[in-house]
Each structure stands twice: as structure tokens, then as C-alpha cells.
Design a protein around this motif. Structure first.
Motif, PDB file in Angstrom:
ATOM      1  N   HIS A   1       2.248  -0.925   0.328  1.00 22.06           N
ATOM      2  CA  HIS A   1       1.511   0.291   0.726  1.00 22.06           C
ATOM      3  C   HIS A   1       1.959   0.696   2.123  1.00 22.06           C
ATOM      4  O   HIS A   1       1.429   0.221   3.119  1.00 22.06           O
ATOM      5  CB  HIS A   1       0.005   0.011   0.669  1.00 22.06           C
TER       6      HIS A   1
ATOM      7  N   HIS B   1       3.480   4.291   4.062  1.00 20.63           N
ATOM      8  CA  HIS B   1       3.909   5.701   4.025  1.00 20.63           C
ATOM      9  C   HIS B   1       5.072   5.834   4.995  1.00 20.63           C
ATOM     10  O   HIS B   1       4.912   5.558   6.183  1.00 20.63           O
ATOM     11  CB  HIS B   1       2.778   6.626   4.460  1.00 20.63           C
TER      12      HIS B   1
ATOM     13  N   HIS C   1      -4.541   6.213  -4.022  1.00 19.19           N
ATOM     14  CA  HIS C   1      -5.510   5.853  -2.989  1.00 19.19           C
ATOM     15  C   HIS C   1      -6.899   6.140  -3.562  1.00 19.19           C
ATOM     16  O   HIS C   1      -7.148   7.247  -4.072  1.00 19.19           O
ATOM     17  CB  HIS C   1      -5.335   6.715  -1.736  1.00 19.19           C
TER      18      HIS C   1
ATOM     19  N   HIS D   1      -5.992   0.762  -1.104  1.00 20.26           N
ATOM     20  CA  HIS D   1      -7.247   0.493  -0.382  1.00 20.26           C
ATOM     21  C   HIS D   1      -8.260  -0.127  -1.344  1.00 20.26           C
ATOM     22  O   HIS D   1      -8.215  -1.304  -1.585  1.00 20.26           O
ATOM     23  CB  HIS D   1      -7.832   1.733   0.330  1.00 20.26           C
TER      24      HIS D   1
ATOM     25  N   ASP E   1       0.190   0.428   5.834  1.00 23.47           N
ATOM     26  CA  ASP E   1      -0.194   1.828   5.647  1.00 23.47           C
ATOM     27  C   ASP E   1       0.653   2.769   6.511  1.00 23.47           C
ATOM     28  O   ASP E   1       1.622   3.340   6.033  1.00 23.47           O
ATOM     29  CB  ASP E   1      -1.704   2.006   5.934  1.00 23.47           C
TER      30      ASP E   1
HETATM   31 ZN    ZN Z   1      -2.092   4.894   2.524  1.00 20.55          ZN
END
Ligand code: ZN
Ligand code: ADE
Length: 338
Positions: free
Chosen positions: A16, A18, A196, A220, A277
Motif C-alpha cells: 500500500h 501511493h 481503500h 486500511h 501509504d
Molecule cells: Zn492509501
């Protein structure tokens, strides 16, 4: 034995991440300069000071502004290569990288420019560093389903480079049900669905993600603890959660790391993985997430091994790759010396 050293050195996967959230301020300023774009901050220091968020939307506003300096293929290459450098430092040997095409196509940058830059970096990272990776194309949930369909269409010529589709951006008010049809179409094209859910949204968003989108993993998912039946269902369906401790702290989903739900989720039998993240915005890459959550929740070495193994086990790597990675983890654990 130093648990810190153990955490830093154990081979890991990240599921996970980005890529736009790995954009370090220094690189952002360099790219802005060469593209002749003004950033509304005078210096790296001033920009970093703005990284104080009250909620997800506060962060997203800055994140989209930052991504606004990315225009050319080489920009996406540099961004992605910088993440792979961080992978080396964090002993990440396998990475599933999310990218948000619409963050760029909405500004007039072509899908082709974005994906070619990222792909070139992926190939170089494999060749030079032996790091394997794959791509998760994420739809922006604050936009319409029709826009997501356009993105799906644009992705089709590059299908062999994309493994999975995801759903990110502003969660509240944009439930998974809004994207049911485009996920169905994406799965028909061979993309594996993740989303998500339960970051800021309630447990019913997680129900929708698993029932309507058929996700293989939940990004998450912290709020699954609101609903005991949901917890049972996640365990029954063997769905992993990609949990992001420092993100949850910086976006005020937890007040302090000591009240983070990671261990509670593990104790309920849910398969948890640890991830960064948006590391450039939330104070650290994967090792920092492990180090801080370990300290806050007093996790044992066995907990760390379980979390690391989950990240390989619940990845989209092939079964053959998975068994190779897990053997590497076992060998590391057996040989580890302080
Ligand atoms: Zn994320
Ligand atoms: N896009 C980048 N980071 C995100 C996050 N933590 N939640 C939703 N969308 C995102």
C-alpha cells in the motif's frame, strides 16, 4: 538481540504505497524548477511545515498540488526511481505500487506519459536492484464513475503492465457502491480489485467493498472493528488489511500510536500487513512504520515476522515468487545475528 536491526534488515513487501505520496519535497522542487512551475511554497522547509493535517482531505489538497508539477515521462521515472532507492534502504524486495492516473490526466498529462515513466523505472529497478514490483491503478473516488470508466478504457493498451485496480481519495460521501459497475468491468479485463475502505469511512463502506466490489484486500480497514460480524466475515474470507500506522497518526485517525488498532486486528485473526501509504508526507518509509508501531504496541519479534510474512502471502505475486520470498524471510530469521 536488537529488534530495531532485525526490523530494518528483514526482507519485506510493501502493498500500500501511493507513488505520488512518495514525492519528496526536494525532488518536487527540482522537478517544478525544470518544468517552470511555481509551487505555492518558498522553500522545502516551508513546504514541510505545511504537512500538518487535520483529516484526510487536508492531506489530499496538498498531495494533489504537489503532484501538479509532474508533467513529463522523465518526471514519473524520477519519482518512481526515488521510491525504489527507498526500497533498497528499507529492504523492500517486492512492491505493489498504486498510481492515480486521473490526478494527471485531469491536468492534461496523458495516460501514456504517466505509465511509461513508471514502467521504465520498474524495469530498471528489477534489472539493477533485483526489486520486483507491480502496479495498482487507483480510481479517484471523488470523481464520477463515468470518469473511472474513461480511465479503465485508457488503461487497456497497457494492460500487461497493470495487475490490479484500487479506489482512493476522499472516502466519506463516496462509498464503494458508487463504483460497482466500473469494478465489475475492471475485473472482466483481468484486474484484481482492492479498495481503500474504513480509513475515515465506517464499517458499512468495508461491507460494500467486499460484497459489491469483491476486493481481494482492504486498504486500511481499521474501522472493521466497529462491527463484530464484519470482523468474522473478513477472517472467513481470508482478506488481508493493508494497515498504515504513521498515515493513521498523521491524518488523525488515531490520536497516539499507542491506541492504534493493529494488534487488536491481529488478535481477532485478521491478516494484517504494515505499509507506508504516503511516506513523503507522513514521516517515514516502511521501516519507520514498523519501528514506531513496534515500540508503541510492544510488538514481539514473532509479531514482526507474522506481519512481514503476511505482506508476501497476501500480495499479488505468483505462487512461485511467494514461496521464494517466504524462504528468504525464513533464512533471514534463522541466520539473524545482532
Ligand atoms: Zn492509501
Ligand atoms: N491517496 C493517497 N493517499 C491516500 C489515503 N491515505 N487515503 C485515500 N486516498 C489516498
Amino acid at each position: 538481540m536488537s529488534i530495531e536491526k532485525f526490523i530494518r534488515e528483514i526482507p519485506k513487501a510493501e502493498l500500500h504505497l501511493h507513488i505520488e505520496g512518495s514525492f519528496q519535497p526536494e525532488l518536487m522542487f527540482d522537478i517544478a524548477k525544470r518544468n517552470h512551475i511555481e509551487i505555492p511554497y518558498k522553500s522545502v522547509e516551508e513546504l514541510k511545515k505545511a504537512y500538518k493535517f487535520g483529516c484526510l482531505q487536508d492531506f489530499l489538497d496538498i498531495y494533489y498540488t504537489g503532484a501538479g508539477v509532474l508533467l513529463k515521462e522523465e518526471d514519473f521515472y524520477d519519482l518512481t526511481m526515488a521510491y525504489f532507492e527507498a526500497c533498497r534502504e528499507n529492504n523492500i524486495i517486492f512492491a505493489e505500487i498504486m498510481f492515480d492516473p486521473q490526478t494527471h490526466t485531469q491536468r492534461g498529462v496523458s495516460f501514456d506519459t504517466v505509465i511509461r515513466g513508471i514502467q521504465e523505472a520498474r524495469e530498471e529497478a528489477k534489472e539493477k536492484y533485483g526489486i520486483d514490483s507491480l502496479l495498482i491503478m487507483s480510481y479517484l473516488r471523488h470523481l464520477s464513475e463515468e470518469e473511472a470508466f474513461k480511465t479503465l478504457e485508457q488503461s487497456l493498451p497497457y494492460k500487461e503492465w497493470i495487475t490490479s485496480v484500487g479506489l482512493d481519495s476522499s472516502e466519506r460521501g463516496n462509498p464503494p457502491s458508487k463504483f460497482r459497475k466500473v469494478f465489475e468491468a475492471s475485473v472482466k479485463e483481468g484486474y484484481r480489485p482492492v479498495a481503500h475502505a474504513g480509513e475515515e469511512g465506517d464499517a458499512d463502506y468495508i461491507w460494500e467493498a467486499i460484497d459489491l466490489l469483491g476486493v481481494h484486500r482492504i486498504d486500511h480497514g481499521n474501522r472493521s472493528l466497529q462491527d463484530e460480524n464484519l470482523v468474522k466475515e473478513i477472517v472467513k474470507r481470508d482478506l488481508a488489511l493493508t494497515v498504515c500506522p504513521l498515515s493513521n497518526l498523521e491524518l488523525r485517525n488515531v490520536d497516539v500510536l499507542t491506541s492504534h488498532p493493529l494488534k487488536k486486528l491481529m488478535d481477532k485473526g485478521i491478516k494484517v500487513t504494515v505499509n507506508s501509504d504516503d511516506p513523503a508526507y507522513f514521516g517515514g518509509h516502511l521501516n519507520e512504520n514498523f519501528l514506531q508501531i513496534r515500540k508503541a504496541l510492544d510488538l514481539t519479534k514473532e509479531d514482526i515476522v507474522e506481519l512481514v510474512k503476511n505482506s508476501f502471502q497476501y500480495s499479488f505475486a505468483s505462487e512461485e515468487q511467494k514461496s521464494g520470498y517466504l524462504k528468504r524471510v525464513d533464512a533471514f530469521v534463522a541466520d539473524f545475528q545482532d
